[in-house]
Design a protein around this motif. Structure first.
Motif, PDB file in Angstrom:
ATOM      1  N   THR A   1     -31.458   4.072 -18.049  1.00  0.00           N
ATOM      2  CA  THR A   1     -32.146   4.331 -16.784  1.00  0.00           C
ATOM      3  C   THR A   1     -32.941   3.101 -16.359  1.00  0.00           C
ATOM      4  O   THR A   1     -33.666   2.515 -17.162  1.00  0.00           O
ATOM      5  CB  THR A   1     -33.121   5.520 -16.949  1.00  0.00           C
ATOM      6  OG1 THR A   1     -32.392   6.648 -17.435  1.00  0.00           O
ATOM      7  CG2 THR A   1     -33.792   5.861 -15.633  1.00  0.00           C
TER       8      THR A   1
ATOM      9  N   TRP B   1     -25.498   2.411 -14.927  1.00  0.00           N
ATOM     10  CA  TRP B   1     -26.906   2.804 -15.044  1.00  0.00           C
ATOM     11  C   TRP B   1     -27.187   3.991 -14.128  1.00  0.00           C
ATOM     12  O   TRP B   1     -26.502   4.217 -13.133  1.00  0.00           O
ATOM     13  CB  TRP B   1     -27.810   1.651 -14.599  1.00  0.00           C
ATOM     14  CG  TRP B   1     -27.796   0.453 -15.482  1.00  0.00           C
ATOM     15  CD1 TRP B   1     -26.818  -0.503 -15.564  1.00  0.00           C
ATOM     16  CD2 TRP B   1     -28.815   0.054 -16.405  1.00  0.00           C
ATOM     17  NE1 TRP B   1     -27.165  -1.469 -16.483  1.00  0.00           N
ATOM     18  CE2 TRP B   1     -28.396  -1.143 -17.020  1.00  0.00           C
ATOM     19  CE3 TRP B   1     -30.045   0.599 -16.779  1.00  0.00           C
ATOM     20  CZ2 TRP B   1     -29.161  -1.817 -17.979  1.00  0.00           C
ATOM     21  CZ3 TRP B   1     -30.811  -0.062 -17.732  1.00  0.00           C
ATOM     22  CH2 TRP B   1     -30.362  -1.259 -18.323  1.00  0.00           C
ATOM     23  N   ARG B   2     -28.254   4.721 -14.457  1.00  0.00           N
ATOM     24  CA  ARG B   2     -28.804   5.649 -13.472  1.00  0.00           C
ATOM     25  C   ARG B   2     -30.161   5.093 -13.044  1.00  0.00           C
ATOM     26  O   ARG B   2     -30.822   4.390 -13.818  1.00  0.00           O
ATOM     27  CB  ARG B   2     -28.897   7.074 -14.002  1.00  0.00           C
ATOM     28  CG  ARG B   2     -29.829   7.238 -15.137  1.00  0.00           C
ATOM     29  CD  ARG B   2     -29.775   8.649 -15.699  1.00  0.00           C
ATOM     30  NE  ARG B   2     -30.553   8.714 -16.910  1.00  0.00           N
ATOM     31  CZ  ARG B   2     -30.461   9.667 -17.825  1.00  0.00           C
ATOM     32  NH1 ARG B   2     -29.608  10.660 -17.655  1.00  0.00           N
ATOM     33  NH2 ARG B   2     -31.206   9.652 -18.904  1.00  0.00           N
TER      34      ARG B   2
ATOM     35  N   TRP C   1     -34.996  11.216 -18.337  1.00  0.00           N
ATOM     36  CA  TRP C   1     -34.817   9.907 -17.697  1.00  0.00           C
ATOM     37  C   TRP C   1     -35.911   8.945 -18.186  1.00  0.00           C
ATOM     38  O   TRP C   1     -36.860   8.645 -17.484  1.00  0.00           O
ATOM     39  CB  TRP C   1     -34.851  10.036 -16.171  1.00  0.00           C
ATOM     40  CG  TRP C   1     -33.622  10.645 -15.564  1.00  0.00           C
ATOM     41  CD1 TRP C   1     -32.904  11.694 -16.055  1.00  0.00           C
ATOM     42  CD2 TRP C   1     -32.973  10.260 -14.348  1.00  0.00           C
ATOM     43  NE1 TRP C   1     -31.851  11.993 -15.228  1.00  0.00           N
ATOM     44  CE2 TRP C   1     -31.867  11.120 -14.160  1.00  0.00           C
ATOM     45  CE3 TRP C   1     -33.213   9.288 -13.382  1.00  0.00           C
ATOM     46  CZ2 TRP C   1     -31.013  11.020 -13.065  1.00  0.00           C
ATOM     47  CZ3 TRP C   1     -32.367   9.195 -12.284  1.00  0.00           C
ATOM     48  CH2 TRP C   1     -31.273  10.040 -12.138  1.00  0.00           C
TER      49      TRP C   1
END
Ligand code: 8X3
Length: 248
Positions: A3, A26-27, A74
């Motif tokens: 993240t 990626w987030r 996250w």
């Protein structure tokens, strides 16, 4: 999935970083003031890859409120300190003090504060910090005064972080772009489209995507490798000469 938190994600280099990092797996937690733009990115990229956090980077209370409502799990591995701006092109003796303070509040104070907040988590996860500085950190130009000063701070702060974080596994990089065609000049000049067109016209400037690809490359490097500083310019841009003022 790793993240990244990208500040100033609503436009320009920040928005391009979001897309580039998402493409690379990626987030993203994207921050910015323009909630409708963050909502559009969430729709485009999907809620499992993008979470918008709406706040003014200078407002620590709003920031902290937004960051306690992140999606479950996250945890932040990468901080991209992109939010920042230039205001005004006047020489120091004619500059607007409020514009100077806004640049210092945004480019320095807010960046330092967010970094301080996230450092414990980044150390825990052996994460990385990518700070957006500028060629203005190194090469002074007329009217650059406080803007250049803030970007010199970002560069030196990045190098100082590297020193302090020795042995933690946390990587820190200062990215220092020259001329990139974004909203930068419109913001700097209070919306002067002519100034934008004159600066970038025929100059083949870098794009937000050029810088975002560099950020992505730095972020995806193997964990033993740190890029300390990275300076970029379009081929059309190079260093100004010294000025000489003459009597009479
Ligand atoms: C701004 C760089 O070259 O457009 O960060 O002044 S330049």
């Amino acid at each position: 999935m790793k993240t990244a938190l990208v500040t100033g994600a609503t436009a320009g280099i920040g928005e391009a970083c979001v897309r580039s990092l998402v493409q690379s797996g990626w987030r993203i937690i994207g921050t910015g003031r323009r909630g409708e733009r963050l909502d559009a990115l969430a729709v485009e990229l999907g809620a499992d890859r993008f979470h918008g956090a709406v706040f003014d980077i200078r407002d620590e209370a709003a920031r902290d409120a937004a960051l306690v409502t992140l999606p479950e799990g996250w945890e932040i591995d990468l901080l991209v300190n992109n939010a920042g701006l230039a205001l005004g092109t006047a020489p120091a003796q004619k500059a607007d003090l409020d514009q100077w303070k806004t640049m210092i509040d945004t480019n320095i104070t807010a960046l330092v504060s967010l970094t301080h907040k996230l450092l414990p988590a980044l150390i825990e996860r052996k994460g990385a910090i990518v700070n957006l500085s500028s060629v203005a950190a190194t090469y002074p130009y007329t009217g650059g005064n406080v803007y250049g000063g803030t970007k010199a701070f970002v560069r030196q702060f990045s190098l100082g972080l590297r020193s302090d974080l020795a042995g933690t596994g946390v990587r820190v990089t200062s990215i220092e772009p020259g001329m990139v065609e974004t909203e930068f000049t419109l913001v700097r000049t209070g919306g002067n489209q002519n100034a934008h067109d004159t600066l970038y016209g025929g100059a083949n400037p870098m794009t937000a995507e050029d810088i975002a690809e560099t950020v992505r490359w730095v972020a995806d490097l193997p964990p033993h490798l740190n890029i300390n500083t990275l300076e970029l310019m379009p081929v059309s841009q190079s260093f100004a000469g010294f000025q000489i003022s003459r009597e009479g």
